[in-house]
Design a protein around this motif. Structure first.
Motif, PDB file in Angstrom:
ATOM      1  N   ASP A  58     -33.705  23.794 -43.321  1.00 31.84           N
ATOM      2  CA  ASP A  58     -33.969  22.393 -43.612  1.00 31.84           C
ATOM      3  C   ASP A  58     -33.335  21.558 -42.492  1.00 31.84           C
ATOM      4  N   ASN A  59     -33.446  20.267 -42.582  1.00 31.03           N
ATOM      5  CA  ASN A  59     -32.963  19.400 -41.512  1.00 31.03           C
ATOM      6  C   ASN A  59     -31.521  18.935 -41.707  1.00 31.03           C
ATOM      7  N   TYR A  60     -30.745  19.724 -42.411  1.00 31.77           N
ATOM      8  CA  TYR A  60     -29.341  19.407 -42.635  1.00 31.77           C
ATOM      9  C   TYR A  60     -28.620  19.288 -41.289  1.00 31.77           C
ATOM     10  N   ALA A  61     -27.777  18.310 -41.124  1.00 31.50           N
ATOM     11  CA  ALA A  61     -27.118  18.040 -39.840  1.00 31.50           C
ATOM     12  C   ALA A  61     -26.306  19.228 -39.332  1.00 31.50           C
ATOM     13  N   THR A  62     -25.765  20.029 -40.234  1.00 30.65           N
ATOM     14  CA  THR A  62     -24.976  21.198 -39.846  1.00 30.65           C
ATOM     15  C   THR A  62     -25.764  22.145 -38.944  1.00 30.65           C
ATOM     16  N   HIS A  63     -27.056  22.225 -39.149  1.00 27.85           N
ATOM     17  CA  HIS A  63     -27.891  23.153 -38.381  1.00 27.85           C
ATOM     18  C   HIS A  63     -28.191  22.661 -36.968  1.00 27.85           C
ATOM     19  N   ARG A  64     -27.791  21.436 -36.651  1.00 28.57           N
ATOM     20  CA  ARG A  64     -28.148  20.834 -35.360  1.00 28.57           C
ATOM     21  C   ARG A  64     -26.938  20.382 -34.545  1.00 28.57           C
ATOM     22  N   THR A  65     -25.765  20.884 -34.856  1.00 29.00           N
ATOM     23  CA  THR A  65     -24.566  20.452 -34.129  1.00 29.00           C
ATOM     24  C   THR A  65     -24.535  21.063 -32.726  1.00 29.00           C
ATOM     25  N   ALA A  66     -23.699  20.495 -31.868  1.00 26.96           N
ATOM     26  CA  ALA A  66     -23.553  21.008 -30.500  1.00 26.96           C
ATOM     27  C   ALA A  66     -23.070  22.457 -30.502  1.00 26.96           C
ATOM     28  N   ALA A  67     -22.154  22.785 -31.404  1.00 25.83           N
ATOM     29  CA  ALA A  67     -21.634  24.157 -31.462  1.00 25.83           C
ATOM     30  C   ALA A  67     -22.729  25.149 -31.848  1.00 25.83           C
ATOM     31  N   VAL A  68     -23.576  24.773 -32.794  1.00 21.37           N
ATOM     32  CA  VAL A  68     -24.688  25.643 -33.199  1.00 21.37           C
ATOM     33  C   VAL A  68     -25.686  25.778 -32.054  1.00 21.37           C
ATOM     34  N   LYS A  69     -26.013  24.673 -31.408  1.00 24.81           N
ATOM     35  CA  LYS A  69     -26.945  24.722 -30.269  1.00 24.81           C
ATOM     36  C   LYS A  69     -26.400  25.605 -29.144  1.00 24.81           C
ATOM     37  N   ALA A  70     -25.106  25.520 -28.873  1.00 23.23           N
ATOM     38  CA  ALA A  70     -24.486  26.346 -27.827  1.00 23.23           C
ATOM     39  C   ALA A  70     -24.554  27.820 -28.206  1.00 23.23           C
ATOM     40  N   TRP A  71     -24.273  28.135 -29.473  1.00 22.45           N
ATOM     41  CA  TRP A  71     -24.332  29.529 -29.930  1.00 22.45           C
ATOM     42  C   TRP A  71     -25.756  30.065 -29.781  1.00 22.45           C
ATOM     43  N   LEU A  72     -26.731  29.276 -30.196  1.00 20.12           N
ATOM     44  CA  LEU A  72     -28.126  29.704 -30.098  1.00 20.12           C
ATOM     45  C   LEU A  72     -28.566  29.889 -28.651  1.00 20.12           C
ATOM     46  N   ALA A  73     -28.042  29.072 -27.747  1.00 13.30           N
ATOM     47  CA  ALA A  73     -28.382  29.215 -26.319  1.00 13.30           C
ATOM     48  C   ALA A  73     -27.902  30.567 -25.785  1.00 13.30           C
ATOM     49  N   ARG A  74     -26.819  31.079 -26.360  1.00  9.88           N
ATOM     50  CA  ARG A  74     -26.288  32.385 -25.942  1.00  9.88           C
ATOM     51  C   ARG A  74     -26.957  33.553 -26.674  1.00  9.88           C
ATOM     52  N   HIS A  75     -27.813  33.242 -27.644  1.00 10.77           N
ATOM     53  CA  HIS A  75     -28.499  34.261 -28.443  1.00 10.77           C
ATOM     54  C   HIS A  75     -29.994  33.950 -28.479  1.00 10.77           C
ATOM     55  N   PRO A  76     -30.689  34.253 -27.381  1.00 14.43           N
ATOM     56  CA  PRO A  76     -32.088  33.816 -27.238  1.00 14.43           C
ATOM     57  C   PRO A  76     -33.082  34.493 -28.178  1.00 14.43           C
ATOM     58  N   ARG A  77     -32.685  35.530 -28.892  1.00 13.33           N
ATOM     59  CA  ARG A  77     -33.651  36.155 -29.804  1.00 13.33           C
ATOM     60  C   ARG A  77     -33.876  35.317 -31.063  1.00 13.33           C
ATOM     61  N   TRP A  78     -33.047  34.304 -31.263  1.00 11.38           N
ATOM     62  CA  TRP A  78     -33.175  33.417 -32.421  1.00 11.38           C
ATOM     63  C   TRP A  78     -34.191  32.316 -32.149  1.00 11.38           C
ATOM     64  N   GLN A  79     -35.058  32.093 -33.111  1.00 14.26           N
ATOM     65  CA  GLN A  79     -36.004  30.982 -33.064  1.00 14.26           C
ATOM     66  C   GLN A  79     -35.863  30.221 -34.372  1.00 14.26           C
ATOM     67  N   LEU A  80     -35.484  28.961 -34.286  1.00 15.29           N
ATOM     68  CA  LEU A  80     -35.332  28.148 -35.487  1.00 15.29           C
ATOM     69  C   LEU A  80     -36.609  27.366 -35.758  1.00 15.29           C
ATOM     70  N   HIS A  81     -36.962  27.295 -37.021  1.00 19.11           N
ATOM     71  CA  HIS A  81     -38.112  26.523 -37.481  1.00 19.11           C
ATOM     72  C   HIS A  81     -37.588  25.591 -38.568  1.00 19.11           C
ATOM     73  N   PHE A  82     -37.781  24.311 -38.395  1.00 22.02           N
ATOM     74  CA  PHE A  82     -37.268  23.329 -39.345  1.00 22.02           C
ATOM     75  C   PHE A  82     -38.386  22.836 -40.250  1.00 22.02           C
ATOM     76  N   THR A  83     -38.082  22.775 -41.534  1.00 23.49           N
ATOM     77  CA  THR A  83     -39.056  22.217 -42.473  1.00 23.49           C
ATOM     78  C   THR A  83     -39.134  20.716 -42.237  1.00 23.49           C
ATOM     79  N   PRO A  84     -40.265  20.114 -42.477  1.00 22.54           N
ATOM     80  CA  PRO A  84     -40.371  18.660 -42.309  1.00 22.54           C
ATOM     81  C   PRO A  84     -39.392  17.928 -43.235  1.00 22.54           C
ATOM     82  N   THR A  85     -38.878  16.824 -42.769  1.00 17.92           N
ATOM     83  CA  THR A  85     -37.974  16.007 -43.574  1.00 17.92           C
ATOM     84  C   THR A  85     -38.650  15.632 -44.889  1.00 17.92           C
ATOM     85  N   TYR A  86     -37.895  15.722 -45.958  1.00 17.25           N
ATOM     86  CA  TYR A  86     -38.343  15.401 -47.313  1.00 17.25           C
ATOM     87  C   TYR A  86     -39.389  16.364 -47.858  1.00 17.25           C
TER      88      TYR A  86
END
Length: 108
Positions: A49-77
């Protein structure tokens, strides 16, 4: 209590983890758990979901180091009509409803 869950749609296997909070630290801990348990060489698609926790700088940095991950966000609401939500529903119906727990720790 926050429950994080990853579902392998091919096998029905669920990787689950509970935390007292839902912050970036707990979310990163869950990502690391999934990273360790999913065989190397497989891509990981996570629906979030679009919870702010999923979009923090620390999460983005971790994902940049783990390229096999692909995030898909559900539309807001939007409604969470997916298989992981069915798992949460089944867990509630079979294990939590009409049960008695002395503390949150008993749920872990």
């Amino acid at each position: 209590t926050s429950l994080f869950a990853a579902l392998n749609v091919a096998t029905g296997e669920v990787i689950g983890k509970t935390h007292r909070k839902h912050t970036q630290q707990e979310f990163l801990s869950f990502l690391r758990t999934v990273e360790r348990q999913v065989p190397r060489g497989l891509k990981i698609h996570a629906i979030l979901d679009n919870y702010a926790t999923h979009r923090t700088a620390a999460v983005k940095a971790w994902l940049a180091r783990h390229p096999r991950w692909q995030l898909h966000f559900t539309p807001t609401y939007s409604s969470w009509l997916n298989q992981v939500e069915r798992f949460f529903s089944d867990l509630t119906m079979r294990k939590l409803r009409r049960s008695s727990f002395h503390s949150v720790a008993w749920l872990n």
